[in-house]
Design a protein around this motif. Sequence first.
Motif, PDB file in Angstrom:
ATOM      1  N   LYS A 801     -28.735  -0.371 -66.222  1.00 21.63           N
ATOM      2  CA  LYS A 801     -27.301  -0.897 -65.797  1.00 21.63           C
ATOM      3  C   LYS A 801     -26.749  -1.985 -66.178  1.00 21.63           C
ATOM      4  O   LYS A 801     -25.580  -2.007 -66.420  1.00 21.63           O
ATOM      5  N   MET A 802     -27.777  -2.942 -66.323  1.00 24.48           N
ATOM      6  CA  MET A 802     -27.110  -4.217 -66.852  1.00 24.48           C
ATOM      7  C   MET A 802     -26.544  -4.148 -68.292  1.00 24.48           C
ATOM      8  O   MET A 802     -25.287  -4.923 -68.469  1.00 24.48           O
ATOM      9  N   LEU A 803     -27.095  -3.454 -69.104  1.00 23.05           N
ATOM     10  CA  LEU A 803     -26.749  -3.175 -70.470  1.00 23.05           C
ATOM     11  C   LEU A 803     -25.396  -2.550 -70.498  1.00 23.05           C
ATOM     12  O   LEU A 803     -24.524  -2.780 -71.364  1.00 23.05           O
ATOM     13  N   GLU A 804     -25.317  -1.434 -69.667  1.00 23.33           N
ATOM     14  CA  GLU A 804     -23.999  -0.721 -69.652  1.00 23.33           C
ATOM     15  C   GLU A 804     -22.829  -1.580 -69.142  1.00 23.33           C
ATOM     16  O   GLU A 804     -21.977  -1.459 -69.481  1.00 23.33           O
ATOM     17  N   PHE A 805     -23.079  -2.366 -68.105  1.00 20.30           N
ATOM     18  CA  PHE A 805     -22.349  -3.250 -67.334  1.00 20.30           C
ATOM     19  C   PHE A 805     -21.717  -4.452 -68.403  1.00 20.30           C
ATOM     20  O   PHE A 805     -20.356  -4.709 -68.655  1.00 20.30           O
ATOM     21  N   LEU A 806     -22.731  -4.964 -69.260  1.00 20.45           N
ATOM     22  CA  LEU A 806     -22.430  -6.008 -70.416  1.00 20.45           C
ATOM     23  C   LEU A 806     -21.364  -5.249 -71.219  1.00 20.45           C
ATOM     24  O   LEU A 806     -20.278  -5.914 -71.861  1.00 20.45           O
ATOM     25  N   ALA A 807     -21.722  -3.939 -71.941  1.00 22.04           N
ATOM     26  CA  ALA A 807     -20.983  -3.473 -72.623  1.00 22.04           C
ATOM     27  C   ALA A 807     -19.438  -3.171 -72.048  1.00 22.04           C
ATOM     28  O   ALA A 807     -18.558  -3.441 -72.890  1.00 22.04           O
ATOM     29  N   SER A 808     -19.302  -2.775 -71.130  1.00 17.31           N
ATOM     30  CA  SER A 808     -17.956  -2.532 -70.492  1.00 17.31           C
ATOM     31  C   SER A 808     -17.132  -3.961 -70.432  1.00 17.31           C
ATOM     32  O   SER A 808     -16.211  -4.032 -70.472  1.00 17.31           O
ATOM     33  N   SER A 809     -17.955  -5.186 -70.052  1.00 17.97           N
ATOM     34  CA  SER A 809     -17.608  -6.373 -69.835  1.00 17.97           C
ATOM     35  C   SER A 809     -16.976  -6.895 -71.214  1.00 17.97           C
ATOM     36  O   SER A 809     -15.803  -7.557 -71.053  1.00 17.97           O
ATOM     37  N   PHE A 810     -17.432  -6.637 -72.236  1.00 18.77           N
ATOM     38  CA  PHE A 810     -17.024  -7.226 -73.313  1.00 18.77           C
ATOM     39  C   PHE A 810     -15.538  -6.729 -73.863  1.00 18.77           C
ATOM     40  O   PHE A 810     -14.912  -7.465 -74.387  1.00 18.77           O
ATOM     41  N   GLU A 811     -15.343  -5.504 -73.317  1.00 18.81           N
ATOM     42  CA  GLU A 811     -13.779  -5.079 -73.622  1.00 18.81           C
ATOM     43  C   GLU A 811     -12.647  -5.979 -72.917  1.00 18.81           C
ATOM     44  O   GLU A 811     -11.757  -5.959 -73.321  1.00 18.81           O
ATOM     45  N   THR A 812     -13.154  -6.573 -71.640  1.00 16.54           N
ATOM     46  CA  THR A 812     -12.249  -7.234 -71.062  1.00 16.54           C
ATOM     47  C   THR A 812     -12.364  -8.631 -70.674  1.00 16.54           C
ATOM     48  O   THR A 812     -11.340  -9.352 -70.408  1.00 16.54           O
ATOM     49  N   SER A 813     -13.558  -9.140 -70.543  1.00 14.26           N
ATOM     50  CA  SER A 813     -13.838 -10.159 -70.392  1.00 14.26           C
ATOM     51  C   SER A 813     -13.774 -11.546 -71.482  1.00 14.26           C
ATOM     52  O   SER A 813     -13.755 -11.133 -72.669  1.00 14.26           O
ATOM     53  N   ARG A 814     -13.239 -12.667 -71.350  1.00 11.68           N
ATOM     54  CA  ARG A 814     -13.171 -13.710 -72.145  1.00 11.68           C
ATOM     55  C   ARG A 814     -14.525 -14.552 -72.282  1.00 11.68           C
ATOM     56  O   ARG A 814     -14.618 -15.276 -73.406  1.00 11.68           O
TER      57      ARG A 814
END
Length: 910
Positions: A801-814
């Motif tokens: 779940k952590m890896l999936e969240f990190l992958a989605s965060s890379f698209e929006t976070s700075r």
Amino acid sequence: MKFAYKFSNLLGTVYRHGNLNFTPDGNSLISPVGNRITVFDLKNNKSETLSLATQYNVACVGLSPDGNLAILVDEEGAALLVSLISKSVIHQFHFQKPVHSVCFSPNGKKFVVTKENVALMYHAPGKKREFNAFVLDTTYYGAYDETTCIDWTDDSKCFAVGSKDMSTWVFGAERWANLIYYALGGHKDAIVACFFEGNSLDLYTVSRDGALCVWQCDTELDGLKVRPPKDQTEDKAELAEGLDEELMEEQKGKEVHGKASTHKKKEKGKRVKYSCAAKYFFNKEGDFNTLTAAAYHKKIHLLVTGFASGIFHLHELPEFNLIHSLSISDQRIASISINSTGDWIAFGCAGLGQLLVWEWQSESYVLKQQGHFNSMVSLAYSPDGQYLVTGGDDGKVKVWNTSSGFCFVTFTEHTSSISAVTFTTSGYVILSASLDGTVRAFDLHRYRNFRTFTSPRPTQFSCLAVDSSGEIVSAGSQDSFEVFVWSVQSGRLLDVLAGHEGPISSLCFNPVKCVLASASWDKTVRLWDMLDSWRTKEALALNSDVLAVAFRPDGNELAVASLDGQITFWDHENAVQTGSIVGRHDLQMGRKELDKITAKQSAKGKSFTTLCYSADGQCILAGGQSKFVCIYHVKEQMLIKKFEISCNLSLDAMEEYLDRRKMTEFGSMALIDEGTGDDDNVAIPLPGVKRGDMSSRSFKPEIRVTCLRFSPTGRSWAATTTEGLLIYSLDSSLVFDPYDLEIDITPSSIRKVLVQKEYTKAIVMSFRLNEKKLIQEVLETVPYNEIEVISSMLPEVYIEKMLEFLASSFETSRHLEFYLSWTQKLLMLHGCKLKTRSEKLLPTIQFLQKSIQRHFEDVSKLCDWNCYNMKYIMAISQQRGVKRTAEVSENEDLEDSNNDSVMEELPALP
């Protein structure tokens, strides 16, 4: 697995029909695409198709001056009031007749709609809540034929309406004493566009035969006088004296009836008058080119005109000085728009589905996009899910970026329809099969066709497959019933697999083993072992012709779609059927306008033509000649959800029952040929006189799904349809999906734990609540130096779940480095345990790889650019340093020579 997939984007189609509009800031372009609209962000290089849709193809779009509201009107006159901020429908309205144009006033308080020979002025929706957003203010009559165009004065006091009867009418938006209406002639063909000059009543009119009239008005905008209310006795007295008849309107409620003047009358007071100051012609002598579109920028006095031959002209008015004359293509230019600054000009060509944005001062393209000329037939995702490749009946192979929505390369080497496309596992080689008898390999590094595979005898290839190593490529023939196998490295034909007794319909390689499955119309699926002398491993017999075949991602199951509407599942190792789904009724076919039988009867002969497993292998997508895409659970063998890919009634076979209003005693009204379907319909008014092309035909394209593919990341799937390339993505924003939730896990309790610096516990609690913003808040509160310790303490259940969240965060976070540190520590500490569950975690890892790869490409481009700039600066500084040293040495030499001369001139000391 979640099934909250929603429409995400539409690729492959950039313009269909209707008018283009720039947003007020001039940075975005709104283009009608079928029954939807696409917003192209030209500054950030992105495109987005809004999920809202009209019932028929969009005919015209009106954009409010602030850019917040848009009115979409379809071919039948049904209108949607849309908020471009929330991207939702606010109000629906029906004008009952087809609408030709919609235009808001510059102050945003009114908008005018033209339909038939009438102009309707409505109150524009305001910021207050209203029961009815469309309130009719005034109806303007005057034209004798269909009205075509609208333009407003800058102060919203008057507007002009052009008509096919070769006249232009100027109407007052309010009750002016000296201007109620004014009719302008002077043209010999239909009016295409009319434009007011900036802050003036002066007018330009452009007709279809390529004529431009410049009209000067003797009154300024400030000279318009408000008409005082009159009583009935004064009105009767005026009529009795015969005065003011020319500008007297019949006001029945809110109607203005314009009357053409044929003879001079007495004038009472000063009335607004127009005079033709000049008349210019775009066509040279002996040349005739139909003018189809025009746009005018009032601030820089730039007139852009487009013609049926694909040529466009740029003129400076009012002198009519030619600036540019260029050609886009040989197709008709359907729409032109200029942005607010006047730098960019947008052109839409409906025939080619082409959209261009041109910067006329630098003579360069800002945007140049074109979809497939004919329908798309196949698609494939790249291994990281970042790119999509499509093949069409026009023989072109196009590669699309899923994040931006733009096509960045087109390969045109094929000479006939593309039947299949696929990526190799490296992601940098594209393979395509065509009916021209070739299989071609394209390199995405150099954008070239580096290998061409052919058969000993000319044959048409109907399907294509490449093995997991990317070394072996195979293609099936539809006329010789053989499967050809080549080596990608050498391009040599390795073997020809014979055995089928019918055309090969589908090929698929096992993702794990080197086993090829071939499906044919001979009611068999054959399995070929590529490592054992190309021997047939097994032959699976079915009850009907086989149309599609697909392996599960783990390679342990084979799905087969047959002509009888069934999807059967096989254990290919033991040649045992493990299950079946009867999906013919789930297709829910529509009845075509020319069908003699009902939709229920025609559905008996329909079946699924394309199959695709989900990334985790739990579900399977199926589609065919229908507007529905079905997703089934493989283990339970039940229908989970049906996606309706289109609600566009402009396409054929959309409705189950035909409209009885279109049925006559002789059959459907669709059987009557009404012409070419263009503006220039075939009409024969007099013997021997012809207009239009009698050989052309009008037809309605049929709705169908030709290919389905799931993204390797598992977060989206794509379908090639009649409408274009549709992408459906997971809608995580609307899903509340807690994991192992308890009553004491709330946002407030998580924040209390976070204040106590129990970071591991706070992370676990936030994942159990599973709210993205809360997880982001918890993670970004963790100190950078404690990431490694907390990563080692996380339970194994939450790593995925952590890896999936990190992958989605890379698209929006700075916070790129911060999240990269989390990813690195998690993979380093838990990599061995994750490897044992690699098959299940593969979609998540590929999603992570896609996000990191995109950032890597962006940062590497930036670094390369910075390195280039640094080298350039260093080179310049070195050159300047050399020049300075040379200048210093020259100065020193001059000083030395001067000192020597001075010493020689000085007299000797006594």
